[in-house]
Design a protein around this motif. Sequence first.
Motif, PDB file in Angstrom:
ATOM      1  N   GLU A 124       0.828  -1.209   0.000  1.00 60.30           N
ATOM      2  CA  GLU A 124       0.000   0.000   0.000  1.00 60.30           C
ATOM      3  C   GLU A 124       0.869   1.268   0.000  1.00 60.30           C
ATOM      4  OE1 GLU A 124      -3.124   1.999   3.132  1.00 60.30           O
ATOM      5  OE2 GLU A 124      -3.139  -0.185   2.933  1.00 60.30           O
ATOM      6  N   TYR A 125       2.030   1.192   0.647  1.00 58.79           N
ATOM      7  CA  TYR A 125       2.936   2.337   0.716  1.00 58.79           C
ATOM      8  C   TYR A 125       4.048   2.271  -0.334  1.00 58.79           C
ATOM      9  CZ  TYR A 125       0.498   4.033   4.723  1.00 58.79           C
ATOM     10  OH  TYR A 125      -0.497   4.536   5.549  1.00 58.79           O
ATOM     11  N   GLY A 126       3.937   1.329  -1.259  1.00 58.96           N
ATOM     12  CA  GLY A 126       4.906   1.256  -2.342  1.00 58.96           C
ATOM     13  C   GLY A 126       6.298   0.848  -1.898  1.00 58.96           C
ATOM     14  N   VAL A 127       6.376   0.069  -0.826  1.00 57.58           N
ATOM     15  CA  VAL A 127       7.676  -0.367  -0.321  1.00 57.58           C
ATOM     16  C   VAL A 127       8.250  -1.409  -1.272  1.00 57.58           C
ATOM     17  CG1 VAL A 127       8.858  -1.532   1.574  1.00 57.58           C
ATOM     18  CG2 VAL A 127       7.068   0.144   2.059  1.00 57.58           C
ATOM     19  N   ARG A 128       9.400  -1.093  -1.867  1.00 51.35           N
ATOM     20  CA  ARG A 128      10.071  -1.987  -2.812  1.00 51.35           C
ATOM     21  C   ARG A 128      11.370  -2.549  -2.237  1.00 51.35           C
ATOM     22  NH1 ARG A 128       5.986  -2.229  -5.440  1.00 51.35           N
ATOM     23  NH2 ARG A 128       5.351  -0.842  -7.105  1.00 51.35           N
ATOM     24  N   GLY A 129      11.881  -1.905  -1.193  1.00 50.29           N
ATOM     25  CA  GLY A 129      13.106  -2.350  -0.542  1.00 50.29           C
ATOM     26  C   GLY A 129      13.043  -1.977   0.921  1.00 50.29           C
ATOM     27  N   VAL A 130      13.849  -2.656   1.713  1.00 50.70           N
ATOM     28  CA  VAL A 130      13.890  -2.370   3.146  1.00 50.70           C
ATOM     29  C   VAL A 130      15.316  -2.000   3.542  1.00 50.70           C
ATOM     30  CG1 VAL A 130      11.897  -3.724   3.864  1.00 50.70           C
ATOM     31  CG2 VAL A 130      14.070  -4.871   3.595  1.00 50.70           C
ATOM     32  N   PRO A 131      15.460  -1.109   4.486  1.00 49.73           N
ATOM     33  CA  PRO A 131      14.386  -0.391   5.173  1.00 49.73           C
ATOM     34  C   PRO A 131      13.804   0.736   4.311  1.00 49.73           C
ATOM     35  CG  PRO A 131      16.508   0.389   5.954  1.00 49.73           C
ATOM     36  CD  PRO A 131      16.783  -0.740   4.997  1.00 49.73           C
ATOM     37  N   THR A 132      12.516   0.963   4.466  1.00 50.54           N
ATOM     38  CA  THR A 132      11.857   2.135   3.905  1.00 50.54           C
ATOM     39  C   THR A 132      11.259   2.898   5.076  1.00 50.54           C
ATOM     40  OG1 THR A 132      11.382   1.163   1.750  1.00 50.54           O
ATOM     41  CG2 THR A 132       9.955   2.974   2.455  1.00 50.54           C
ATOM     42  N   LEU A 133      11.534   4.194   5.122  1.00 52.76           N
ATOM     43  CA  LEU A 133      11.052   5.050   6.201  1.00 52.76           C
ATOM     44  C   LEU A 133      10.006   5.998   5.650  1.00 52.76           C
ATOM     45  CD1 LEU A 133      14.555   5.799   7.674  1.00 52.76           C
ATOM     46  CD2 LEU A 133      12.842   4.274   8.644  1.00 52.76           C
ATOM     47  N   VAL A 134       8.845   6.022   6.293  1.00 48.67           N
ATOM     48  CA  VAL A 134       7.746   6.899   5.893  1.00 48.67           C
ATOM     49  C   VAL A 134       7.458   7.824   7.067  1.00 48.67           C
ATOM     50  CG1 VAL A 134       5.329   7.000   5.174  1.00 48.67           C
ATOM     51  CG2 VAL A 134       6.792   5.128   4.365  1.00 48.67           C
ATOM     52  N   LEU A 135       7.443   9.125   6.787  1.00 50.10           N
ATOM     53  CA  LEU A 135       7.200  10.117   7.837  1.00 50.10           C
ATOM     54  C   LEU A 135       5.810  10.711   7.662  1.00 50.10           C
ATOM     55  CD1 LEU A 135       8.679  11.573  10.216  1.00 50.10           C
ATOM     56  CD2 LEU A 135       9.137  13.407   8.601  1.00 50.10           C
ATOM     57  N   PHE A 136       5.056  10.702   8.756  1.00 48.43           N
ATOM     58  CA  PHE A 136       3.726  11.304   8.795  1.00 48.43           C
ATOM     59  C   PHE A 136       3.778  12.534   9.687  1.00 48.43           C
ATOM     60  CE2 PHE A 136       2.823   6.944   7.731  1.00 48.43           C
ATOM     61  CZ  PHE A 136       1.730   7.019   6.871  1.00 48.43           C
ATOM     62  N   ALA A 137       3.120  13.595   9.266  1.00 49.15           N
ATOM     63  CA  ALA A 137       2.946  14.794  10.088  1.00 49.15           C
ATOM     64  C   ALA A 137       1.470  15.157  10.052  1.00 49.15           C
ATOM     65  CB  ALA A 137       3.806  15.939   9.569  1.00 49.15           C
ATOM     66  N   ASP A 138       0.883  15.311  11.214  1.00 46.00           N
ATOM     67  CA  ASP A 138      -0.547  15.642  11.329  1.00 46.00           C
ATOM     68  C   ASP A 138      -1.420  14.674  10.528  1.00 46.00           C
ATOM     69  OD1 ASP A 138       0.044  17.855  12.991  1.00 46.00           O
ATOM     70  OD2 ASP A 138       0.520  19.055  11.227  1.00 46.00           O
ATOM     71  N   GLY A 139      -1.076  13.390  10.571  1.00 43.94           N
ATOM     72  CA  GLY A 139      -1.883  12.361   9.928  1.00 43.94           C
ATOM     73  C   GLY A 139      -1.663  12.184   8.444  1.00 43.94           C
ATOM     74  N   GLU A 140      -0.795  12.999   7.838  1.00 42.44           N
ATOM     75  CA  GLU A 140      -0.554  12.927   6.393  1.00 42.44           C
ATOM     76  C   GLU A 140       0.872  12.471   6.118  1.00 42.44           C
ATOM     77  OE1 GLU A 140      -2.928  13.554   4.064  1.00 42.44           O
ATOM     78  OE2 GLU A 140      -4.329  13.923   5.719  1.00 42.44           O
ATOM     79  N   GLN A 141       1.057  11.636   5.093  1.00 42.80           N
ATOM     80  CA  GLN A 141       2.400  11.231   4.706  1.00 42.80           C
ATOM     81  C   GLN A 141       3.099  12.416   4.055  1.00 42.80           C
ATOM     82  OE1 GLN A 141       2.721   7.700   2.253  1.00 42.80           O
ATOM     83  NE2 GLN A 141       4.800   8.246   1.635  1.00 42.80           N
ATOM     84  N   VAL A 142       4.307  12.752   4.559  1.00 41.76           N
ATOM     85  CA  VAL A 142       5.039  13.920   4.052  1.00 41.76           C
ATOM     86  C   VAL A 142       6.401  13.571   3.468  1.00 41.76           C
ATOM     87  CG1 VAL A 142       3.824  15.613   5.486  1.00 41.76           C
ATOM     88  CG2 VAL A 142       5.857  14.460   6.396  1.00 41.76           C
ATOM     89  N   GLU A 143       6.950  12.420   3.830  1.00 44.51           N
ATOM     90  CA  GLU A 143       8.277  12.015   3.337  1.00 44.51           C
ATOM     91  C   GLU A 143       8.305  10.503   3.204  1.00 44.51           C
ATOM     92  OE1 GLU A 143      11.346  13.990   3.217  1.00 44.51           O
ATOM     93  OE2 GLU A 143      10.593  15.844   4.071  1.00 44.51           O
ATOM     94  N   GLN A 144       9.164  10.013   2.284  1.00 45.35           N
ATOM     95  CA  GLN A 144       9.426   8.581   2.181  1.00 45.35           C
ATOM     96  C   GLN A 144      10.842   8.402   1.657  1.00 45.35           C
ATOM     97  OE1 GLN A 144       6.283   6.119   0.780  1.00 45.35           O
ATOM     98  NE2 GLN A 144       7.647   4.497   0.078  1.00 45.35           N
ATOM     99  N   HIS A 145      11.631   7.570   2.345  1.00 51.25           N
ATOM    100  CA  HIS A 145      13.025   7.329   1.986  1.00 51.25           C
ATOM    101  C   HIS A 145      13.309   5.836   2.073  1.00 51.25           C
ATOM    102  CE1 HIS A 145      13.984  11.626   2.262  1.00 51.25           C
ATOM    103  NE2 HIS A 145      13.152  11.631   3.284  1.00 51.25           N
ATOM    104  N   THR A 146      14.032   5.315   1.091  1.00 46.65           N
ATOM    105  CA  THR A 146      14.454   3.922   1.120  1.00 46.65           C
ATOM    106  C   THR A 146      15.940   3.873   1.435  1.00 46.65           C
ATOM    107  OG1 THR A 146      12.765   3.318  -0.491  1.00 46.65           O
ATOM    108  CG2 THR A 146      14.564   1.753  -0.176  1.00 46.65           C
ATOM    109  N   GLY A 147      16.315   2.986   2.342  1.00 43.83           N
ATOM    110  CA  GLY A 147      17.706   2.847   2.734  1.00 43.83           C
ATOM    111  C   GLY A 147      17.941   3.450   4.107  1.00 43.83           C
ATOM    112  N   VAL A 148      19.144   3.224   4.610  1.00 42.16           N
ATOM    113  CA  VAL A 148      19.512   3.705   5.934  1.00 42.16           C
ATOM    114  C   VAL A 148      19.896   5.176   5.852  1.00 42.16           C
ATOM    115  CG1 VAL A 148      21.147   3.442   7.840  1.00 42.16           C
ATOM    116  CG2 VAL A 148      20.291   1.418   6.653  1.00 42.16           C
TER     117      VAL A 148
END
Length: 119
Positions: free
Chosen positions: A80-104
């Motif tokens: 659902e979050y389009g994770v293709r590799g791990v680790p993937t970090l997704v940042l939410f602010a005020d209930g909304e997704q604002v950032e997504q980064h793959t890798g350390v």
Amino acid sequence: MATEAPDGPTAQSTDEPVHVESPSHLESIADEHDVVLVDFYADWCGPCQMLEPVLEGLASETNAVIAEVDVDQHQPLAGEYGVRGVPTLVLFADGEQVEQHTGVLPADRLRDLIEKYDD
């Protein structure tokens, strides 16, 4: 089996990473807290294991909630979050997704990302 305790002293501390149990659990965490950093990880992933102590430190040092999603247990949620590799970090602010980064990412970069959205 864990029981949910939304309020009170038995509620899970945000000073340590919260293990996500379901898509609705992740949604409630994102909705209830100002800043949430979600780590999509796998137990067999070396970089994920390197990131774990960094995230534990951020959980205790910042106001953000650190949530962890095991991609092997929650494949549809990862998809659902389009994770293709791990680790993937997704940042939410005020209930909304604002950032997504793959890798350390280094601890200082993660801290800067959290502080950017922590008003």
